[in-house]
Design a protein around this motif. Structure first.
Motif, PDB file in Angstrom:
ATOM      1  N   ASP A  14       0.837  -1.215   0.000  1.00 51.40           N
ATOM      2  CA  ASP A  14       0.000   0.000   0.000  1.00 51.40           C
ATOM      3  C   ASP A  14       0.867   1.258   0.000  1.00 51.40           C
ATOM      4  O   ASP A  14       0.591   2.223  -0.734  1.00 51.40           O
ATOM      5  N   LEU A  15       1.914   1.219   0.839  1.00 47.24           N
ATOM      6  CA  LEU A  15       2.816   2.384   0.883  1.00 47.24           C
ATOM      7  C   LEU A  15       3.530   2.583  -0.454  1.00 47.24           C
ATOM      8  O   LEU A  15       3.756   3.716  -0.896  1.00 47.24           O
ATOM      9  N   LYS A  16       3.877   1.494  -1.100  1.00 46.69           N
ATOM     10  CA  LYS A  16       4.543   1.577  -2.390  1.00 46.69           C
ATOM     11  C   LYS A  16       3.624   2.205  -3.420  1.00 46.69           C
ATOM     12  O   LYS A  16       4.033   3.074  -4.215  1.00 46.69           O
ATOM     13  N   LEU A  17       2.369   1.790  -3.400  1.00 44.85           N
ATOM     14  CA  LEU A  17       1.395   2.365  -4.331  1.00 44.85           C
ATOM     15  C   LEU A  17       1.194   3.859  -4.053  1.00 44.85           C
ATOM     16  O   LEU A  17       1.092   4.684  -4.970  1.00 44.85           O
ATOM     17  N   LEU A  18       1.126   4.192  -2.741  1.00 44.42           N
ATOM     18  CA  LEU A  18       0.955   5.592  -2.368  1.00 44.42           C
ATOM     19  C   LEU A  18       2.157   6.422  -2.813  1.00 44.42           C
ATOM     20  O   LEU A  18       2.004   7.536  -3.337  1.00 44.42           O
ATOM     21  N   GLU A  20       4.235   5.754  -5.286  1.00 41.90           N
ATOM     22  CA  GLU A  20       4.222   5.885  -6.746  1.00 41.90           C
ATOM     23  C   GLU A  20       3.188   6.919  -7.192  1.00 41.90           C
ATOM     24  O   GLU A  20       3.418   7.694  -8.130  1.00 41.90           O
ATOM     25  N   ALA A  21       2.037   6.942  -6.484  1.00 40.89           N
ATOM     26  CA  ALA A  21       0.998   7.920  -6.832  1.00 40.89           C
ATOM     27  C   ALA A  21       1.491   9.336  -6.536  1.00 40.89           C
ATOM     28  O   ALA A  21       1.234  10.274  -7.298  1.00 40.89           O
ATOM     29  N   MET A  22       2.216   9.478  -5.392  1.00 37.58           N
ATOM     30  CA  MET A  22       2.740  10.801  -5.043  1.00 37.58           C
ATOM     31  C   MET A  22       3.774  11.265  -6.060  1.00 37.58           C
ATOM     32  O   MET A  22       3.801  12.436  -6.451  1.00 37.58           O
ATOM     33  N   ILE A  23       4.635  10.351  -6.492  1.00 38.18           N
ATOM     34  CA  ILE A  23       5.639  10.691  -7.511  1.00 38.18           C
ATOM     35  C   ILE A  23       4.958  11.125  -8.802  1.00 38.18           C
ATOM     36  O   ILE A  23       5.316  12.140  -9.427  1.00 38.18           O
ATOM     37  N   GLU A  24       3.947  10.369  -9.197  1.00 37.31           N
ATOM     38  CA  GLU A  24       3.214  10.698 -10.427  1.00 37.31           C
ATOM     39  C   GLU A  24       2.529  12.058 -10.306  1.00 37.31           C
ATOM     40  O   GLU A  24       2.563  12.869 -11.232  1.00 37.31           O
ATOM     41  N   HIS A  25       1.928  12.324  -9.130  1.00 37.16           N
ATOM     42  CA  HIS A  25       1.258  13.606  -8.908  1.00 37.16           C
ATOM     43  C   HIS A  25       2.289  14.750  -8.915  1.00 37.16           C
ATOM     44  O   HIS A  25       2.041  15.815  -9.488  1.00 37.16           O
ATOM     45  N   GLY A  26       3.443  14.497  -8.258  1.00 40.35           N
ATOM     46  CA  GLY A  26       4.484  15.530  -8.221  1.00 40.35           C
ATOM     47  C   GLY A  26       4.980  15.874  -9.610  1.00 40.35           C
ATOM     48  O   GLY A  26       5.214  17.047  -9.933  1.00 40.35           O
ATOM     49  N   GLU A  27       5.151  14.856 -10.441  1.00 38.22           N
ATOM     50  CA  GLU A  27       5.606  15.107 -11.814  1.00 38.22           C
ATOM     51  C   GLU A  27       4.565  15.904 -12.593  1.00 38.22           C
ATOM     52  O   GLU A  27       4.903  16.791 -13.386  1.00 38.22           O
ATOM     53  N   ALA A  28       3.283  15.597 -12.332  1.00 38.33           N
ATOM     54  CA  ALA A  28       2.213  16.341 -13.013  1.00 38.33           C
ATOM     55  C   ALA A  28       2.209  17.795 -12.565  1.00 38.33           C
ATOM     56  O   ALA A  28       2.026  18.713 -13.375  1.00 38.33           O
ATOM     57  N   VAL A  29       2.409  18.002 -11.232  1.00 37.20           N
ATOM     58  CA  VAL A  29       2.461  19.374 -10.709  1.00 37.20           C
ATOM     59  C   VAL A  29       3.643  20.128 -11.304  1.00 37.20           C
ATOM     60  O   VAL A  29       3.537  21.304 -11.685  1.00 37.20           O
ATOM     61  N   GLU A  30       4.808  19.476 -11.390  1.00 35.94           N
ATOM     62  CA  GLU A  30       5.983  20.112 -11.977  1.00 35.94           C
ATOM     63  C   GLU A  30       5.731  20.499 -13.427  1.00 35.94           C
ATOM     64  O   GLU A  30       6.134  21.581 -13.873  1.00 35.94           O
ATOM     65  N   ASP A  31       5.064  19.617 -14.155  1.00 35.62           N
ATOM     66  CA  ASP A  31       4.738  19.939 -15.553  1.00 35.62           C
ATOM     67  C   ASP A  31       3.806  21.151 -15.633  1.00 35.62           C
ATOM     68  O   ASP A  31       3.984  22.028 -16.489  1.00 35.62           O
ATOM     69  N   GLN A  32       2.806  21.191 -14.721  1.00 37.71           N
ATOM     70  CA  GLN A  32       1.888  22.330 -14.713  1.00 37.71           C
ATOM     71  C   GLN A  32       2.608  23.623 -14.362  1.00 37.71           C
ATOM     72  O   GLN A  32       2.379  24.673 -14.976  1.00 37.71           O
ATOM     73  N   LEU A  33       3.515  23.554 -13.350  1.00 35.70           N
ATOM     74  CA  LEU A  33       4.277  24.740 -12.956  1.00 35.70           C
ATOM     75  C   LEU A  33       5.170  25.224 -14.092  1.00 35.70           C
ATOM     76  O   LEU A  33       5.286  26.427 -14.334  1.00 35.70           O
ATOM     77  N   ALA A  34       5.812  24.288 -14.758  1.00 36.89           N
ATOM     78  CA  ALA A  34       6.672  24.665 -15.877  1.00 36.89           C
ATOM     79  C   ALA A  34       5.861  25.334 -16.986  1.00 36.89           C
ATOM     80  O   ALA A  34       6.298  26.333 -17.577  1.00 36.89           O
ATOM     81  N   GLU A  35       4.666  24.809 -17.235  1.00 34.50           N
ATOM     82  CA  GLU A  35       3.797  25.403 -18.256  1.00 34.50           C
ATOM     83  C   GLU A  35       3.341  26.802 -17.833  1.00 34.50           C
ATOM     84  O   GLU A  35       3.328  27.729 -18.646  1.00 34.50           O
TER      85      GLU A  35
END
Length: 288
Positions: A14-18, A20-35
């Protein structure tokens, strides 16, 4: 023991899934910030270019320097990208020559727009109930036309003069503006002071109060005289001993050194710390 291990494995998954989800969300946020940063940079670049265009337009309406009498020289150095100072001069008819400098309160686009509007009105002689050979009627008409409550609470000061070539008379009026400096040449009559401050009493800034009348005054100019029409930015800096410079000090320096706009600017900058001046520097020189 096996139950505990299975439970730990389940929690780990469960922690691993969480994670991975946080990493994916962080990457999405970084992409939005860069845009968003890229969008902000493009917007800032567009605004900077528009300000530059506006600044170029403000300078484009300033008059060409004259060689024929009355000859002219001038200098305008905004303290920011856009200021509220502007000036002009033009031949009203074969015998009358108009001279004017105004200073809108504040800085930025609003001040520059009002300044340009007023200059264009004066240059086109587009004021009703005004005799452009009579400075007092010009200031009254300006005050009636540009009340501050209709100009986003902005007002402006002005010096307006008319030189009559056939008589050598210079008639002038002021609305809340610093005096102009008349520096006498060698042709002045005996007993005439070498310099004179030209200002009229009681004229408030244009647009500040309704139903205002303005007085005018007149002096005589002679070949070789010089008139310096200034904004308050030419002297409102700290001079020796941290005391603010004065119009009188500026007049004394300009007379002693015989300097024009560039010389006065260099003198003022010698008292100012590095960086822009506190206010727009505008100086218009008329040589008779």
């Amino acid at each position: 023991m096996r139950l505990d291990f299975a439970q730990l494995q389940e929690e780990y998954d469960d922690l691993k899934l969480l994670y991975e989800a946080m990493i994916e969300h962080g990457e999405a946020v970084e992409d939005q910030l860069a845009e968003q940063n890229l969008l902000l940079e493009r917007t800032q670049a567009r605004l900077d270019e528009e300000l530059n265009d506006a600044g170029r337009y403000v300078f484009s309406i300033l008059p060409d320097k004259r060689i024929a009498a009355p000859a002219t020289d001038w200098l305008l150095v905004p303290s920011t990208e856009l200021g509220g100072d502007s000036f002009g001069y033009h031949q009203i008819d074969h015998d009358h020559f108009a001279i004017y400098l105004l200073d809108v309160c504040g800085h930025g686009v609003g001040a520059a727009l009002l300044s340009v509007t007023v200059i264009n009105v004066l240059r086109a002689s587009a004021l009703s109930n005004a005799d452009f050979r009579d400075p007092s009627t010009v200031l009254k008409a300006l005050n009636d036309t540009f009340p501050m409550e209709k100009q986003n609470n902005m007002f402006f000061t002005i010096w307006y003069g008319v030189y009559k070539a056939s008589t050598g008379e210079l008639r002038y009026a002021t609305g809340g503006h610093p005096p102009s400096i008349l520096l006498r040449g060698e042709n002045r009559p005996e007993g005439t002071p070498s310099r004179e401050l030209l200002i009229t009493v009681g004229g408030v800034a244009i647009g500040a109060l309704s139903e205002m009348d303005y007085d005018s005054d007149v002096t005589r100019v002679f070949p070789g005289d010089r008139l310096l029409v200034i904004s308050d930015g030419t002297f409102e800096v700290n001079g020796p001993g941290d005391e603010m410079l004065s119009v009188e000090a500026l007049a004394e320096h300009a007379e002693k050194e015989g300097c024009g706009p560039k010389g006065v600017l260099a003198w003022v900058r010698s008292f100012n710390a590095e960086g822009p001046l506190p206010d727009d520097f505008s100086l218009l020189e008329i040589r008779f």
